[in-house]
Design a protein around this motif. Structure first.
Motif, PDB file in Angstrom:
ATOM      1  N   ARG A   1       0.835  -1.197   0.000  1.00  0.00           N
ATOM      2  CA  ARG A   1       0.000   0.000   0.000  1.00  0.00           C
ATOM      3  C   ARG A   1       0.876   1.256   0.000  1.00  0.00           C
ATOM      4  O   ARG A   1       1.577   1.536   0.975  1.00  0.00           O
ATOM      5  CB  ARG A   1      -0.902   0.006   1.227  1.00  0.00           C
TER       6      ARG A   1
ATOM      7  N   VAL B   1      -2.234   9.363  -2.832  1.00  0.00           N
ATOM      8  CA  VAL B   1      -3.044   8.167  -3.027  1.00  0.00           C
ATOM      9  C   VAL B   1      -4.512   8.581  -3.072  1.00  0.00           C
ATOM     10  O   VAL B   1      -5.081   9.007  -2.065  1.00  0.00           O
ATOM     11  CB  VAL B   1      -2.798   7.145  -1.909  1.00  0.00           C
TER      12      VAL B   1
ATOM     13  N   TRP C   1      -7.231   3.240  -2.747  1.00  0.00           N
ATOM     14  CA  TRP C   1      -6.443   2.000  -2.721  1.00  0.00           C
ATOM     15  C   TRP C   1      -7.207   0.957  -1.921  1.00  0.00           C
ATOM     16  O   TRP C   1      -7.777   1.259  -0.875  1.00  0.00           O
ATOM     17  CB  TRP C   1      -5.076   2.221  -2.086  1.00  0.00           C
TER      18      TRP C   1
ATOM     19  N   CYS D   1      -4.449  -6.027  -5.275  1.00  0.00           N
ATOM     20  CA  CYS D   1      -4.430  -4.599  -4.950  1.00  0.00           C
ATOM     21  C   CYS D   1      -4.899  -3.809  -6.165  1.00  0.00           C
ATOM     22  O   CYS D   1      -4.463  -4.075  -7.285  1.00  0.00           O
ATOM     23  CB  CYS D   1      -3.022  -4.136  -4.574  1.00  0.00           C
TER      24      CYS D   1
ATOM     25  N   GLY E   1      -5.755   0.412  -7.182  1.00  0.00           N
ATOM     26  CA  GLY E   1      -5.767   1.773  -6.677  1.00  0.00           C
ATOM     27  C   GLY E   1      -5.355   2.783  -7.715  1.00  0.00           C
ATOM     28  O   GLY E   1      -4.928   2.441  -8.827  1.00  0.00           O
TER      29      GLY E   1
END
Length: 284
Positions: A27, A36, A39, A76, A78
């Motif tokens: 992350r 970010v 995410w 993941c 994001g």
């Protein structure tokens, strides 16, 4: 630049796993040059036990593998907004002092090869930035980029002796040489948007050096540049082992296989990413 990531790591076992704990450093965090936007991490065959920031200020997710499972999938997805800061990350943060980035580690300990490389350059340390750029060029010239020759346990000395390796090896040799010059250096793992290429085999690795007056400055030895808006920082450490995306232990499971699927695209979700999604929206 707005970058979208879809990263799947799949572990397949020939037998059910009896016990397993994994640390995920997957992350990214909002920091100098990146924000970010969103995410999310999805787990199959495992469950999240805790989240914390480690000594390098990396976000870590501790997960346990479900007993008896034969497959673990970590997905993941994001979006990160990035800006070009000419590789300058800024002043030191985290929980350990700068001098820790001068100590040798098993992967970065300088031997005859690294010492000879540094000596051959006759570097003028009165201009540390120019010195580091010259060092980066020398490391790139000394190690041809060839995949499949080294692995995550290959040291800087071994890679230099072989003369072939990948981004991780370039970074380790640069880090090892920088520490010989009494310059704090560290390893960084993350993502790189490659021009004209969405699908990638793995994430990317580069190095950072601490320069007085600037703070941490990135050097992507493999590409001969400092990181720009195409890069996303995810984790850093004294070497790869402290910034690895997944580490941990597994008991049982028999023979295991690992596969990684990674898409790095500019803007929103691309048509190719849409095509790679399964029925539940996860990449295949």
């Amino acid at each position: 630049m707005l970058l979208t990531i879809a990263h799947e790591t799949r572990y397949s076992f020939s037998e059910g796993v009896a016990h397993g704990l994994q640390r995920l450093r997957l992350r990214p965090k909002s920091t100098h040059g990146q924000e970010v936007v969103e995410w999310a991490t999805h787990l199959e065959g495992a469950q999240r036990e805790a989240e914390y920031d480690d000594q390098h200020h990396n976000r870590v997710e501790l997960v346990s593998i479900t007993p008896g499972t034969c497959e673990v999938v970590v997905t993941c997805r994001g979006t990160v907004r990035t800006a070009d800061s000419s590789g300058v990350v800024g002043e030191h943060t985290g929980h350990i002092p700068l001098w820790c980035f001068l100590r040798a580690t098993p992967l970065t300990r300088a031997g005859p090869g690294v010492r000879a490389l540094v000596a051959s350059l006759d570097l003028d340390q009165s201009d540390p930035l120019a010195c580091l750029h010259r060092l980066s060029h020398a490391v790139r010239e000394a190690i041809d980029y060839v995949s499949g020759v080294t692995d995550t346990e290959t040291s800087a000395e071994q890679a230099l002796a072989t003369g072939r390796g990948v981004c991780q090896d370039h970074a380790h040799v640069f880090i090892s040489a920088g520490r010989l010059l009494d310059i704090p250096t560290r390893y960084v793992g993350g993502y790189l948007k490659i021009e004209g290429q969405v699908r990638q085999e793995a994430g990317h690795g580069w190095a950072e050096a601490y320069v007085k007056g600037l703070g941490w400055v990135g050097f992507d030895v493999s590409n001969g540049i400092s990181p720009d808006e195409r890069y996303i920082r995810v984790a850093s450490g004294c070497d790869y082992s402290e910034a690895a995306p997944v580490t941990g232990i597994t008991l049982g499971g028999g023979k295991g296989e690992l596969s990684v699927h990674l898409l790095v695209d500019e803007g929103g979700v691309s048509q190719q990413q849409q095509q790679q999604r399964g029925p539940g929206g996860s990449p295949q």
